[in-house]
Design an enzyme around this catalytic site. Structure first.
Site, PDB file in Angstrom:
ATOM      1  N   GLY A   7     -17.934   4.961   6.909  1.00 20.99           N
ATOM      2  CA  GLY A   7     -17.589   3.777   7.684  1.00 20.99           C
ATOM      3  C   GLY A   7     -18.365   3.589   8.975  1.00 20.99           C
ATOM      4  O   GLY A   7     -18.533   2.465   9.442  1.00 20.99           O
TER       5      GLY A   7
ATOM      6  N   GLU B 209     -16.494   6.479  15.098  1.00 15.56           N
ATOM      7  CA  GLU B 209     -15.615   6.098  13.986  1.00 15.56           C
ATOM      8  C   GLU B 209     -15.610   4.585  13.818  1.00 15.56           C
ATOM      9  O   GLU B 209     -15.857   3.843  14.775  1.00 15.56           O
ATOM     10  CB  GLU B 209     -14.182   6.561  14.281  1.00 15.56           C
ATOM     11  CG  GLU B 209     -13.721   7.760  13.482  1.00 15.56           C
ATOM     12  CD  GLU B 209     -13.473   7.483  11.990  1.00 15.56           C
ATOM     13  OE1 GLU B 209     -14.027   6.515  11.424  1.00 15.56           O
ATOM     14  OE2 GLU B 209     -12.732   8.260  11.388  1.00 15.56           O
ATOM     15  N   ASP B 210     -15.297   4.149  12.616  1.00  9.83           N
ATOM     16  CA  ASP B 210     -15.149   2.721  12.370  1.00  9.83           C
ATOM     17  C   ASP B 210     -13.810   2.211  12.889  1.00  9.83           C
ATOM     18  O   ASP B 210     -13.721   1.192  13.544  1.00  9.83           O
ATOM     19  CB  ASP B 210     -15.309   2.409  10.875  1.00  9.83           C
ATOM     20  CG  ASP B 210     -14.499   3.350   9.978  1.00  9.83           C
ATOM     21  OD1 ASP B 210     -13.753   4.213  10.498  1.00  9.83           O
ATOM     22  OD2 ASP B 210     -14.611   3.231   8.746  1.00  9.83           O
TER      23      ASP B 210
ATOM     24  N   ASP C 255      -6.594   4.245  12.860  1.00 13.07           N
ATOM     25  CA  ASP C 255      -5.389   3.624  12.309  1.00 13.07           C
ATOM     26  C   ASP C 255      -4.193   4.452  12.775  1.00 13.07           C
ATOM     27  O   ASP C 255      -3.688   4.261  13.875  1.00 13.07           O
ATOM     28  CB  ASP C 255      -5.552   3.606  10.782  1.00 13.07           C
ATOM     29  CG  ASP C 255      -4.464   2.833  10.065  1.00 13.07           C
ATOM     30  OD1 ASP C 255      -3.702   2.127  10.737  1.00 13.07           O
ATOM     31  OD2 ASP C 255      -4.372   2.940   8.836  1.00 13.07           O
TER      32      ASP C 255
ATOM     33  N   ARG D 120     -18.895  -3.275   2.843  1.00 14.46           N
ATOM     34  CA  ARG D 120     -19.386  -2.509   3.995  1.00 14.46           C
ATOM     35  C   ARG D 120     -20.548  -3.230   4.679  1.00 14.46           C
ATOM     36  O   ARG D 120     -20.780  -3.058   5.868  1.00 14.46           O
ATOM     37  CB  ARG D 120     -19.880  -1.126   3.554  1.00 14.46           C
ATOM     38  CG  ARG D 120     -18.790  -0.184   3.072  1.00 14.46           C
ATOM     39  CD  ARG D 120     -19.342   1.230   2.953  1.00 14.46           C
ATOM     40  NE  ARG D 120     -18.525   2.093   2.113  1.00 14.46           N
ATOM     41  CZ  ARG D 120     -17.473   2.799   2.540  1.00 14.46           C
ATOM     42  NH1 ARG D 120     -17.100   2.699   3.782  1.00 14.46           N
ATOM     43  NH2 ARG D 120     -16.806   3.574   1.717  1.00 14.46           N
TER      44      ARG D 120
ATOM     45  N   PHE E  96      -5.247  -5.073   6.957  1.00 18.10           N
ATOM     46  CA  PHE E  96      -6.321  -4.328   6.311  1.00 18.10           C
ATOM     47  C   PHE E  96      -7.631  -5.095   6.500  1.00 18.10           C
ATOM     48  O   PHE E  96      -7.758  -6.239   6.075  1.00 18.10           O
ATOM     49  CB  PHE E  96      -6.031  -4.127   4.817  1.00 18.10           C
ATOM     50  CG  PHE E  96      -7.017  -3.190   4.185  1.00 18.10           C
ATOM     51  CD1 PHE E  96      -6.857  -1.816   4.291  1.00 18.10           C
ATOM     52  CD2 PHE E  96      -8.134  -3.683   3.510  1.00 18.10           C
ATOM     53  CE1 PHE E  96      -7.787  -0.950   3.732  1.00 18.10           C
ATOM     54  CE2 PHE E  96      -9.066  -2.822   2.952  1.00 18.10           C
ATOM     55  CZ  PHE E  96      -8.889  -1.452   3.061  1.00 18.10           C
TER      56      PHE E  96
HETATM   57  P1  5GP Z   1      -6.200   7.360  10.206  1.00 21.45           P
HETATM   58  O1  5GP Z   1      -6.491   6.965  11.628  1.00 21.45           O
HETATM   59  O2  5GP Z   1      -4.965   6.664   9.698  1.00 21.45           O
HETATM   60  O3  5GP Z   1      -6.127   8.837   9.983  1.00 21.45           O
HETATM   61  O4  5GP Z   1      -7.323   6.902   9.211  1.00 21.45           O
HETATM   62  C1  5GP Z   1      -8.452   6.254   9.542  1.00 21.45           C
HETATM   63  C2  5GP Z   1      -9.222   5.945   8.291  1.00 21.45           C
HETATM   64  O5  5GP Z   1      -8.462   5.116   7.406  1.00 21.45           O
HETATM   65  C3  5GP Z   1     -10.457   5.154   8.639  1.00 21.45           C
HETATM   66  O6  5GP Z   1     -11.556   5.998   8.921  1.00 21.45           O
HETATM   67  C4  5GP Z   1     -10.641   4.287   7.416  1.00 21.45           C
HETATM   68  O7  5GP Z   1     -11.397   4.997   6.465  1.00 21.45           O
HETATM   69  C5  5GP Z   1      -9.247   4.082   6.873  1.00 21.45           C
HETATM   70  N1  5GP Z   1      -8.675   2.773   7.295  1.00 21.45           N
HETATM   71  C6  5GP Z   1      -7.654   2.583   8.142  1.00 21.45           C
HETATM   72  N2  5GP Z   1      -7.407   1.271   8.318  1.00 21.45           N
HETATM   73  C7  5GP Z   1      -8.303   0.611   7.565  1.00 21.45           C
HETATM   74  C8  5GP Z   1      -8.573  -0.797   7.329  1.00 21.45           C
HETATM   75  O8  5GP Z   1      -7.929  -1.726   7.865  1.00 21.45           O
HETATM   76  N3  5GP Z   1      -9.595  -1.079   6.490  1.00 21.45           N
HETATM   77  C9  5GP Z   1     -10.338  -0.114   5.873  1.00 21.45           C
HETATM   78  N4  5GP Z   1     -11.313  -0.530   5.074  1.00 21.45           N
HETATM   79  N5  5GP Z   1     -10.124   1.214   6.080  1.00 21.45           N
HETATM   80  C10 5GP Z   1      -9.120   1.566   6.909  1.00 21.45           C
END
Ligand code: 5GP
Length: 183
Positions: free
Chosen positions: A48, A103-104, A107, A169, A156
């Protein structure tokens, strides 16, 4: 790929290409200032963060090293659990290095909180985080994120590195995926 190619799949654009690029330049100027006179290793989290590392590194007015990690979070379906598996590790030792994780999206924060602790345990001098997007409403753990591109609602999203089923992407903007695409 432009919006016109995927307009039916996207509910709305939440961060335009122009706003993204403007914000990346602002973040790069801040990183230049904060790390002046120090070494800097950009650590991109695959896949990402590819776009973010490419754009941010080119906006920086200094030398940087780049490395990449791929991690996978165990969990049910799309929910992150905080139990993380390393799919691709760093190429080099990071003892004594200043590491900036790119990071992208943050969440729940579970993946990043694990990753930051993991890198600190390897003897990095300093580990900070830069994320393009953050969903404050979804946070489950407190992670100290130093640089944030945009706070967004808990929808999302896709584009600028973020995928749905490995697609989207390569969109230059960030959009909310239309509900009919996954329900
Ligand atoms: P967390 O912070 O919940 O551990 O996870 C982060 C990861 O969940 C991100 O690096 C991404 O891969 C995925 N993710 C979380 N929210 C989204 C979203 O809205 N869209 C997409 N495509 N991936 C997401």
């Amino acid at each position: 790929m432009d919006l016109s190619a995927v307009s039916k799949d996207i509910e709305r654009v939440i961060v335009s290409e122009e706003d993204l690029q403007k914000r990346i330049k602002e973040l790069a100027a801040q990183v230049d200032k904060d790390y002046a006179g120090k070494d800097l290793l950009l650590l991109g989290v695959l896949k990402g963060a590819v776009m973010a590392v490419a754009d941010l590194s080119r906006a920086l007015q200094r030398h940087v090293e780049m490395d990449w990690m791929a991690v996978s979070s165990y969990g049910s379906g799309t929910k992150s659990s905080g139990v993380v598996r390393i799919l691709k590790d760093l190429d080099r030792d990071i003892t004594g290095r200043n590491v900036l994780i790119i990071e992208d999206i943050v969440d729940t924060g579970l993946t990043l909180s694990w990753l930051k602790a993991n890198l600190e345990s390897r003897g990095a001098a300093n580990v900070e985080i830069l994320t393009i997007l953050r969903k404050p409403e979804a946070a489950k753990v407190e992670v100290n994120v130093k640089y944030i591109g945009f706070d967004i609602p808990s929808d999302f999203v896709i584009g600028y590195g973020l995928d749905f089923d490995e697609k989207y992407r390569n969109l230059p903007f960030i959009g909310v995926l239309a509900k009919h695409m996954y329900s």
